[in-house]
Design an enzyme around this catalytic site. Sequence first.
Site, mmCIF file in Angstrom:
data_model
loop_
_atom_site.group_PDB
_atom_site.id
_atom_site.type_symbol
_atom_site.label_atom_id
_atom_site.label_comp_id
_atom_site.label_asym_id
_atom_site.label_seq_id
_atom_site.Cartn_x
_atom_site.Cartn_y
_atom_site.Cartn_z
ATOM 1 N N ALA A 115 -3.337 -8.142 -3.877
ATOM 2 C CA ALA A 115 -2.814 -6.795 -4.123
ATOM 3 C C ALA A 115 -3.949 -5.913 -4.630
ATOM 4 C CB ALA A 115 -1.713 -6.848 -5.159
ATOM 5 N N ARG A 157 -6.271 0.411 7.845
ATOM 6 C CA ARG A 157 -4.847 0.102 7.965
ATOM 7 C C ARG A 157 -4.307 0.653 9.277
ATOM 8 N NH1 ARG A 157 -4.016 2.347 1.994
ATOM 9 N NH2 ARG A 157 -4.844 0.576 0.861
ATOM 10 N N LYS A 195 0.123 4.375 -8.484
ATOM 11 C CA LYS A 195 0.255 5.709 -9.072
ATOM 12 C C LYS A 195 1.617 5.878 -9.740
ATOM 13 C CE LYS A 195 0.498 10.479 -8.146
ATOM 14 N NZ LYS A 195 0.457 11.580 -7.228
ATOM 15 N N HIS A 242 -4.268 -1.959 -6.424
ATOM 16 C CA HIS A 242 -3.709 -0.664 -6.794
ATOM 17 C C HIS A 242 -4.865 0.221 -7.227
ATOM 18 C CE1 HIS A 242 0.327 -2.669 -8.055
ATOM 19 N NE2 HIS A 242 0.163 -2.608 -6.761
ATOM 20 N N ASP A 248 0.812 -1.221 0.000
ATOM 21 C CA ASP A 248 0.000 0.000 0.000
ATOM 22 C C ASP A 248 0.845 1.270 0.000
ATOM 23 O OD1 ASP A 248 -2.240 -1.717 0.297
ATOM 24 O OD2 ASP A 248 -1.876 -1.783 2.452
ATOM 25 N N SER A 286 5.174 12.166 -4.277
ATOM 26 C CA SER A 286 3.748 12.273 -4.580
ATOM 27 C C SER A 286 3.079 13.096 -3.487
ATOM 28 C CB SER A 286 3.162 10.864 -4.673
ATOM 29 O OG SER A 286 1.766 10.943 -4.694
ATOM 30 N N LYS A 324 2.529 10.287 -0.675
ATOM 31 C CA LYS A 324 1.630 10.820 0.368
ATOM 32 C C LYS A 324 2.306 11.799 1.322
ATOM 33 C CE LYS A 324 -2.177 7.693 0.562
ATOM 34 N NZ LYS A 324 -3.000 6.804 1.344
ATOM 35 N N LEU A 325 3.242 12.574 0.792
ATOM 36 C CA LEU A 325 3.895 13.585 1.633
ATOM 37 C C LEU A 325 2.854 14.573 2.175
ATOM 38 C CD1 LEU A 325 6.753 14.593 2.577
ATOM 39 C CD2 LEU A 325 6.609 16.232 0.705
#
Length: 387
Positions: A39, A268, A18, A41, A13, A376, A294-295
């Site tokens: 999996a 999660r 992406k 995506h 994950d 990202s 995911k910054l």
Amino acid sequence: MSVTAVIGLQWGDEGKGKVVDNLARDADFVIRFHGGANAGHTVINKYGKFPLHLIPSGIFNPRAKCVITNGVVLDPGVLKNEIALLAKFGIKLNNRFFISPWAHVVLEKWKVEDQKWEARRGKKKLGTTGKGIGPTYAAKALRHGVRVCDFVKTREGRFLKPYVKETFSMLREALAKKKRILAEGAHGVLLDIDWGTYPYVTSSNIVPGALHAAAGIPPQEITRVIGVAKAYQTRVGAGPMPTELKDDLGNLFRERGYEFGTTTGRPRRCGWLDLEALKFACDLVSPTSLALTKLDVLDGFREIKVGISYHLGRKKVSFVESSTEELGRMTVKYQVLPGWEGQTVRVRKVTQLPKEARHYLEFVENFVGVSIRLVSVGPKRGDTLEL
Ligand code: IMP
């Protein structure tokens, strides 16, 4: 000649879909080489939002051929649904989606067995996705598995016929013609059957070397390995997670990052970035560069912590020398880094990032010894910075 592998460096994950979707624009072939419908995506693009479990995300590049190789365990029901979903959006698969006749098939009885094993494990259950992955790989190892070449001859398997094609020669020819091949890793190396937190792992090899065994691509042909990590840590299912936050902060990560499993919808587990585990993953995988995803989820925190070392009592220990049980009771030492104000989601150049965010990226790079080349900052294709 170029083979690029995209490999998750945490417990899955990481946002590989992406990264693959972005890279697939220049690829001639996009391949899935291991795992199965465990999996998931999520790809968001101009066509819509697609949770894909089996068909490589490269399917959205009309010039790319997408291939499922030997190492995959194929769930026919899931594949049928994906084919139908893509057809609804006018995405054509004929002559551009191929399945190796030597891939194995997940039978219904193995899904039932997966769930029975989980029930038998009681408190020690692994939290599998329930997709029959373990029993299918077990049947393969026991040599009573069912391969696509046989399944396609049955009534339920007939629908696969247009897609079944020998993929070894196809990929070798592609290599000879210097085509660009993108290998889409599933899960993350901390779930690798040999290198992960056994038994809380999946049943396949996730490391890039698996490409040889599972797709027939010789290791020396792999020219680029992009390791993907999230700017914080998540895990779904059971097993140790030393930097897990079981408090409101963990809930905040979950809400902000929408951290619910693509495959099972399960919440999660969330925590601060675990650099000890990431350093091990980087040492193992030897990525040529990193993609940090995911910054933006870290926007607005006054302080950001990163786990920098593990300790058992007074003893400093490493990820690789610890048993799974020890990993479950590790004390983590954190480094506190300054957070940043404002949103990174609209940022398109690294120089526009707040200086604290750039510092965060540099800290991660220096710690693991690999350069970050892609960041990202949001779910859309364009929410990406190249460094
Ligand atoms: P299985 O692969 O369904 O047997 O599940 C084994 C473990 O791997 C469980 O903890 C799952 O939650 C985890 N897992 C398997 N695939 C993924 C994935 O793609 N992302 C995250 N966790 C996964």
